[in-house]
Scaffold this active site. Structure first.
Site, short mmCIF file in Angstrom:
data_model
loop_
_atom_site.label_atom_id
_atom_site.label_comp_id
_atom_site.label_asym_id
_atom_site.label_seq_id
_atom_site.Cartn_x
_atom_site.Cartn_y
_atom_site.Cartn_z
N ASP A 77 -7.56 -47.40 -91.49
CA ASP A 77 -8.63 -47.90 -91.92
C ASP A 77 -8.54 -49.65 -91.57
O ASP A 77 -7.61 -50.22 -92.25
CB ASP A 77 -8.85 -47.61 -93.38
CG ASP A 77 -8.99 -46.24 -93.75
OD1 ASP A 77 -10.29 -45.78 -93.56
OD2 ASP A 77 -8.29 -45.54 -94.03
N ASP A 102 -4.09 -54.37 -91.31
CA ASP A 102 -5.37 -55.39 -91.71
C ASP A 102 -5.31 -55.69 -93.14
O ASP A 102 -6.40 -56.27 -93.68
CB ASP A 102 -6.74 -54.66 -91.55
CG ASP A 102 -6.90 -53.69 -92.49
OD1 ASP A 102 -6.08 -52.78 -92.59
OD2 ASP A 102 -8.02 -53.65 -93.04
N ASP A 121 0.03 -53.51 -95.32
CA ASP A 121 0.59 -53.57 -94.04
C ASP A 121 1.84 -54.85 -94.12
O ASP A 121 2.37 -54.88 -93.09
CB ASP A 121 -0.40 -53.99 -93.30
CG ASP A 121 -1.34 -52.67 -92.86
OD1 ASP A 121 -0.93 -51.59 -92.67
OD2 ASP A 121 -2.73 -52.81 -92.90
N LYS A 179 4.95 -49.25 -97.07
CA LYS A 179 4.90 -48.77 -95.90
C LYS A 179 5.99 -49.31 -95.06
O LYS A 179 6.75 -48.57 -94.23
CB LYS A 179 3.62 -49.27 -95.04
CG LYS A 179 2.57 -48.61 -95.64
CD LYS A 179 1.28 -49.14 -94.59
CE LYS A 179 -0.01 -48.56 -94.96
NZ LYS A 179 -1.10 -49.27 -94.13
N ASP A 221 -1.92 -48.95 -88.67
CA ASP A 221 -2.53 -48.74 -89.88
C ASP A 221 -3.75 -47.92 -89.23
O ASP A 221 -4.26 -47.99 -88.27
CB ASP A 221 -3.00 -50.10 -90.39
CG ASP A 221 -3.90 -49.83 -91.78
OD1 ASP A 221 -3.79 -48.92 -92.56
OD2 ASP A 221 -5.09 -50.51 -91.52
#
Length: 226
Positions: free
Chosen positions: A10, A173, A177, A150, A8
């Protein structure tokens, strides 16, 4: 050999202010296995980041709505439906929260996002009427096609690149995810992760943001050297 990575951006490659941690430029270009950048951001963002990091352009963008691997781009989300829902939300008095330039959505190809101060109840009500879902990634509310995730994007990348998803190590995070964590062989949630990500991860790290990600990469290098 070190394992391939799905990372990931951000909250994972950034600092607490959302700025890209410069240490990414030190460790990722020299990683001796594929690195996939998987993000909720619009497609151009991870492509650009790959360019500046000197990485092959292998990305999962817009929460899995857009996937790029080996020069092949696939789209799975329905941008027209998301736009129609967003328009209806605004028609009912909602506000997506962006300025006239709307760079948050201008280059999105498969979903629409609203600021976190938008009317969540109304947004979810309208999305449901269009058979769409809304997820809160901590950055924005994403109006998206159900089932576009994802993790599905990772499976698609692996099909294209002839990898087994179990070979990948994932770091993230956020709630978006969690599906990646369910597909990758090993998964790590940085300490600043939300509860959904922490519950889905194999390991919750003691360190936050890029510090946490670097701790994983360092341990993987140590495993490789052993």
């Amino acid at each position: 050999m070190v394992p391939p990575l799905v990372l990931d951006i951000d909250g994972t490659l950034t600092d607490a202010d959302g700025h890209l941690d410069p240490r990414a430029f030190e460790v990722l270009p020299s990683w001796d296995a594929p690195v996939i950048l998987a993000t909720g951001k619009a497609f151009p963002y991870p492509v650009s980041l790959c360019h500046y990091l000197g990485l092959p352009q292998t990305v999962i963008a817009e929460n899995g709505g857009v996937v790029l691997a080996d020069g092949e781009v696939t789209f799975t989300g329905d941008r027209e439906a998301a736009q129609a829902a967003a328009d209806e939300f605004v028609a009912r008095g909602g506000d997506l929260g962006w300025d006239a330039a709307d760079t948050a959505n201008r280059w999105r190809e498969t979903e629409i996002i609203a600021r976190l101060d938008a009317d969540e109840a109304l947004l979810r009500e309208v999305a449901d009427e269009f058979d769409l879902e809304v997820i809160d990634t901590g950055f924005a509310y994403h109006i998206k096609t159900p089932g576009v995730e994802k993790g599905v994007g990772l499976e698609r990348v692996c099909e294209t690149m002839d990898y087994d998803p179990e070979e990948f190590v994932a770091v993230g995070d956020s709630v978006n995810d969690a599906s990646t964590f369910g597909v990758a062989g090993r998964s790590f949630a940085v300490a600043n992760a939300d509860d959904v990500a922490k519950e889905a991860a194999d390991t919750v790290l003691d360190q936050s943001y890029m510090d946490g990600t670097l701790s994983v990469l360092e341990s993987l290098r140590e495993e490789d050297a052993a």
